[in-house]
Write an enzyme that holds these catalytic residues in place. Structure first.
Site, PDB file in Angstrom:
ATOM      1  CG  HIS A 161       4.357   5.990   0.328  1.00 14.37           C
ATOM      2  ND1 HIS A 161       3.606   7.120   0.521  1.00 14.37           N
ATOM      3  CD2 HIS A 161       5.371   6.061   1.232  1.00 14.37           C
ATOM      4  CE1 HIS A 161       4.139   7.835   1.507  1.00 14.37           C
ATOM      5  NE2 HIS A 161       5.210   7.204   1.949  1.00 14.37           N
ATOM      6  CD  GLU A 162       7.918   3.328   2.082  1.00 12.52           C
ATOM      7  OE1 GLU A 162       9.045   3.848   2.109  1.00 12.52           O
ATOM      8  OE2 GLU A 162       6.988   3.723   2.803  1.00 12.52           O
ATOM      9  CG  HIS A 165      10.089   7.646   0.384  1.00 18.64           C
ATOM     10  ND1 HIS A 165      10.125   8.982   0.678  1.00 18.64           N
ATOM     11  CD2 HIS A 165       9.050   7.128   1.108  1.00 18.64           C
ATOM     12  CE1 HIS A 165       9.149   9.270   1.531  1.00 18.64           C
ATOM     13  NE2 HIS A 165       8.480   8.159   1.792  1.00 18.64           N
ATOM     14  CG  ASP A 172       6.710  10.225   4.148  1.00 13.07           C
ATOM     15  OD1 ASP A 172       6.316   9.532   3.191  1.00 13.07           O
ATOM     16  OD2 ASP A 172       7.406   9.784   5.073  1.00 13.07           O
TER      17      ASP A 172
END
Length: 931
Positions: A161-162, A165, A172
């Site tokens: 998830h990170e 980014h 998000d």
């Protein structure tokens, strides 16, 4: 020969610009046959030693590699990782020595929480969609406390998830600020959770807590949406495979939302920042995707490998140009003053420093020696150069600088060279390969307009910092630059901070006062200096309690008679220090006031500012100036941030940077202040200086963005399981007054290509368009763009509306026009308000109308389409019934409700029909009887 040399240099520079772009951005990661190499994880020096942090980090990334491979449809994985162990941990024979890696350039940092008891993994992102982030932050507790997997999900999933980014600039798909929204129009309108995809099933609930006792109930309505505190509880069992950027916690989530599954209506950051594109669409547009292929295998082709590296004592060689051109414009004198400030205060105690000078050849002035106290610092000043002559041989200086390091340390790995030059050198490319294999970091300082154009190649090869100084009457630029070259090892409590650097023009016989605020986060080893361009003025310094330090309290070195210095023992008084200066020279002169200080305590993070200037991955590739103002990891709000951009032969450009979420600034109130720089004037070097000031109104925000979702709970087999609630903060913890402060940061930008004329920019995209309804009237609000991006003002606006969001995005020109001819644009940064009469639209019970805007300048250049705002007329349905013991609502399933209601209607009709029939028969019998 000249042409041949220049050809070699250009080829090398081109190669560097292609292959080492990641270094310029701070990261060393590169994609090698679908696998990411040289991912750097760094542990903060203040983290207590715990071998499980290393072990769990390795396991997290190994698992993340498998998840990433599956979630990117067999395309990416993690091939090699380096973990930096802090110097404060015990030495281990399995730890190798650092080369050019550092904490400050790490992709992932492991450090204490940005706020007490908050362990959210997050990614710091400066830019917009498709722009890489700065770093991922994990806390030791996140890595050690297995119970946190219940609220964030498995660590490998969180890492992916990170990583999305950080690497691909996606955002998000949930929203803590707008957790629910009205979806659809007319009969189909409903309240939906902000999520992607919209089909993810779950239930909205409210957890009512009194003391330690909490009870679940259905959410109540507050206007058109649910009350504050209502949360969406997902079902653990889902029949859909996405999305990683929404709910990485769910085991069935193995994909990113794509074009088919994306929820374009959701009011989340992904839609706002990426123009309602899905995360997978953005990833597909990345360089990584273009440079990769699908791997025909069920798992990554290789396991992730790890190397453990440990920081050592800092070793620095000052390699200083003393060629004849250093006499021009007092360069040698200014060099002496700036280098003295670096040696006396800026560089950390315990560091090793040596001095080398070069002209046509190079010579050692001082061998590498350790700074253990003030006397050892002072001793080195006598070795600073005072004589110049000869030509410029940069490679000779670098080789000698690395030699004095190797003589003492037996290696050059992890060492640093501070290289300053003002001249050109045709043989500069001869030592590129030598530098690359040295394992040393080269920080370059280009002084004046004629410093070698290829100088920055050393920094790009080694991951060092690049600096540029224009000439001036006082040594302010060089002092700021030297003072900004820190260890990059994360030991912020030991680093020197520039709290003031101010040039004053003082007329003949004129008095001038200058205030230097010392805030409560600094004050240790505070250092003041005053420099003058012509002759010594009368001056004294007064502390916040009124104690005066006259000129006799200051020290003036014989070799630097234009600078006076004062060190304050212990901790400097908190408050405003006042310089009082009278120019007693026969003519006006420039006076420079400088102040540096260290953090007051290792337990209290200091306020700091970090300046950046780079081309953004946006339309027209504009240059953006950034300044991150923070206390530790906490964003500082309410600061006044001024950027000064200089180029030789041109007047300085002054910009106020803003944290308003408009123009160049991507997110409001994140502590990152930004502005477009639209005054490029040809190729060459541009110098950036940022001053950040705060007064008593300054506050700090204790929440970070772009983080893995903290799951409030989940529903499994009809039963709701709630997790421990996130810590709630009182107002004093969220916003804290920092008092008055001042900080300085510098950086530079090199422009290599130029189209021949100054670029012409349209107005910037409006990114904060908002619509609200008051008394049946639609009010649009936004921040005014400029005529040139976010500078000046636009000529007029084009406003459009539609009942279909994607139609408005894709076919703006065809959408319904809103008459805004009477609206005159304001100056960039001002708030715009526009009222739309209800008669312009058909507003039924459940209606959603979308709005977008474009700005047009006086040359008829048009901005991109703004973010899309919605105005909603919505009457919520009847409230839900109570939740039963298992957390099931009595009437959650509207289909069941409808069926029951329909059945009831049928039964009632049957009863009524039967009753009428009986009554009719009875009536017939009565009539016959009467006959």
């Amino acid at each position: 020969r000249w042409a041949q040399a220049m050809g070699v240099i250009r080829s090398v520079i081109l190669l560097l610009s292609v292959q080492l772009l990641h270094v310029a951005k701070g990261s060393m990661v590169w994609l090698n046959e679908n696998g990411y190499e040289n991912l750097v994880v760094a542990i903060n020096p203040q983290v207590p030693e715990d071998a499980n942090i290393i072990l769990n980090t390795m396991n997290m990334i190994k698992n993340a590699s498998n998840y990433l491979f599956e979630m990117t449809k067999h395309r990416f994985f993690f091939k090699s990782v380096k973990i930096i162990i802090p110097k404060t941990w015990k030495k281990n024979t399995s730890y190798a020595r650092l080369k050019t890696e550092s904490y400050d350039k790490a992709d992932v940092i492991i450090a204490g929480p940005y706020m007490k008891d908050v362990h959210d993994p997050y990614t710091l992102q400066y830019g917009g969609c498709k722009e890489k982030g700065r770093y991922i932050h994990f806390t030791p507790n996140f890595l050690l406390n297995d119970s946190l997997t219940h609220v964030y999900g498995e660590r490998g999933r969180v890492f992916v998830h990170e990583w999305a980014h950080l690497r691909w600039g996606v955002f998000d798909e949930y929203s803590n600020t707008v957790p629910f929204y009205v979806s659809g129009n007319s009969e189909n309108a409903s309240i939906e959770a902000t999520r992607c995809p919209a089909r993810m099933s779950g239930i909205p609930v409210f957890q009512d807590c009194k003391g330690d006792k909490c009870e679940l109930r259905n959410c109540r309505y507050d206007g058109q949406l649910y009350e504050k505190g209502c949360v969406f509880i997902p079902d653990v069992q889902q029949d859909i495979p996405c999305s990683v950027m929404y709910m990485q916690y769910i085991p069935s989530v193995i994909e990113f939302c794509d074009k088919n599954s994306h929820n374009s209506e959701a009011p989340n950051m992904q839609n706002k920042m990426c123009n309602h594109k899905s995360t997978w669409e953005v990833i597909m547009e990345s360089d990584d995707f273009r440079n990769s292929v699908i791997i025909n295998a069920s798992s990554p082709p290789s396991e992730t490998t790890f190397r453990l590296l440990q920081s050592q004592d800092r070793a620095v060689a000052l390699v200083l140009d003393v060629s004849s051109s250093m006499l021009v414009r007092n360069r040698l004198r200014h060099l002496h003053s700036a280098a003295a400030a670096f040696l006396l205060h800026a560089i950390e105690i315990g560091s090793w420093v040596g001095i080398v000078i070069f002209d046509s050849d190079a010579s050692e002035k001082a061998p590498l020696q350790q700074l253990t106290n003030h006397a050892t610092r002072q001793k080195l000043l006598q070795y600073l150069p005072t004589v110049v002559g000869g030509q410029t041989n940069i490679c000779a200086g670098i080789r000698k600088g690395l030699k004095i390091i190797a003589d003492k340390m037996n290696t050059t790995y992890g060492s640093e060279v501070v290289l300053l030059t003002d001249g050109e050198d045709l043989g500069i490319a001869a030592c590129f390969d030598f530098v690359k294999h040295s394992g040393a970091v080269i920080h370059t300082i280009a002084l004046g307009a004629f410093a070698a154009k290829e100088l920055e190649a050393f920094s790009e090869l080694s991951g060092g910092s690049k600096h540029y100084c224009v000439d001036g009457p006082v040594p302010s630029k060089l002092t700021e630059t030297f003072s900004s070259i820190t260890s990059g090892r994360g030991d912020i409590s030991e680093q020197s901070l520039q709290i003031e650097s101010k040039e004053l023009f003082v007329p003949q016989s004129g008095w001038m006062n200058a205030t230097v605020p010392v805030d409560k986060t600094v004050g240790k080893d505070t250092f003041f200096s005053i420099s003058w361009s012509l002759s010594q003025p009368f001056f004294f310094l007064k502390d916040p309690k009124g104690k005066e330090y006259g000129s006799s309290a200051f020290t003036i070195d014989e070799s630097d008679s234009n600078t006076a210095r004062l060190s304050i023992g212990g901790r400097a008084e908190v408050g405003d220090w006042q310089f009082c200066i009278k120019n007693i020279h026969t003519a006006a002169q420039m006076i420079l006031i400088t102040a540096l200080s260290r953090p007051a305590s290792s337990d209290l993070p200091p306020v700091s500012v970090v300046a950046h200037m780079s081309r953004a991955n946006r339309a027209f590739n504009p240059v953006v100036v950034y300044a991150e103002v923070s206390q530790g990891f906490l964003p500082v709000l309410g600061a006044t941030v001024i950027a000064t951009i200089e180029k030789d032969g041109a007047a300085p450009i002054i910009l106020q940077l803003l944290d308003n979420g408009a123009g160049a600034d991507m997110m409001k109130n994140d502590g990152i202040y930004s502005r477009y720089f639209t005054s490029l004037r040809g190729t060459g070097r541009y110098r950036l200086k940022v001053n950040a000031y705060g007064r008593n109104t300054t506050t700090r925000l204790n929440l970070r963005r772009n983080q893995a979702l903290y799951i409030p709970g989940y529903r499994e087999n009809g039963k709701i399981h709630m997790n421990v609630p996130r810590p709630k903060f009182v107002d004093e913890e969220i916003q804290i007054k920092l008092g008055s402060f001042s900080r300085i940061s510098t950086n530079s930008l090199v422009v290599d290509t130029w189209g021949g004329s100054a670029p012409v920019y349209p107005p910037c995209k409006v990114t904060d368009l908002h619509a609200r309804i008051e008394n049946k009237t639609i009010i649009l609000s936004w921040t005014a763009p400029g005529g040139d991006l976010d500078n000046g003002k636009a000529d007029h606006y084009i406003i459009k509306s539609s009942e279909n969001l994607l139609d408005l995005r894709n076919h703006f020109d065809r959408a319904t026009s809103v008459n805004s001819s009477h609206l005159i644009p304001k100056e960039a940064g001002a708030e715009e308000l526009f009222t739309i009469k209800p008669g312009n639209f058909t507003t039924e019970r459940n209606t959603v109308i979308y709005f977008a805007i474009r700005a047009v300048d006086d040359r008829n250049l048009i901005s991109e389409v703004s973010n899309i705002a919605e105005a909603t007329w919505f009457i919520p349905p009847e409230p839900f019934g109570p939740l039963d013991y298992d957390g099931n609502s009595d009437d959650v399933n509207s289909t069941v409700i409808a069926a029951i209601v329909a059945l009831c209607v049928v039964v009632v009709c049957a009863i009524v029909s039967s009753t009428l029939c009986v009554l009719q028969k009875q009536s017939g019998r009565l009539d016959i009887a009467r006959l």
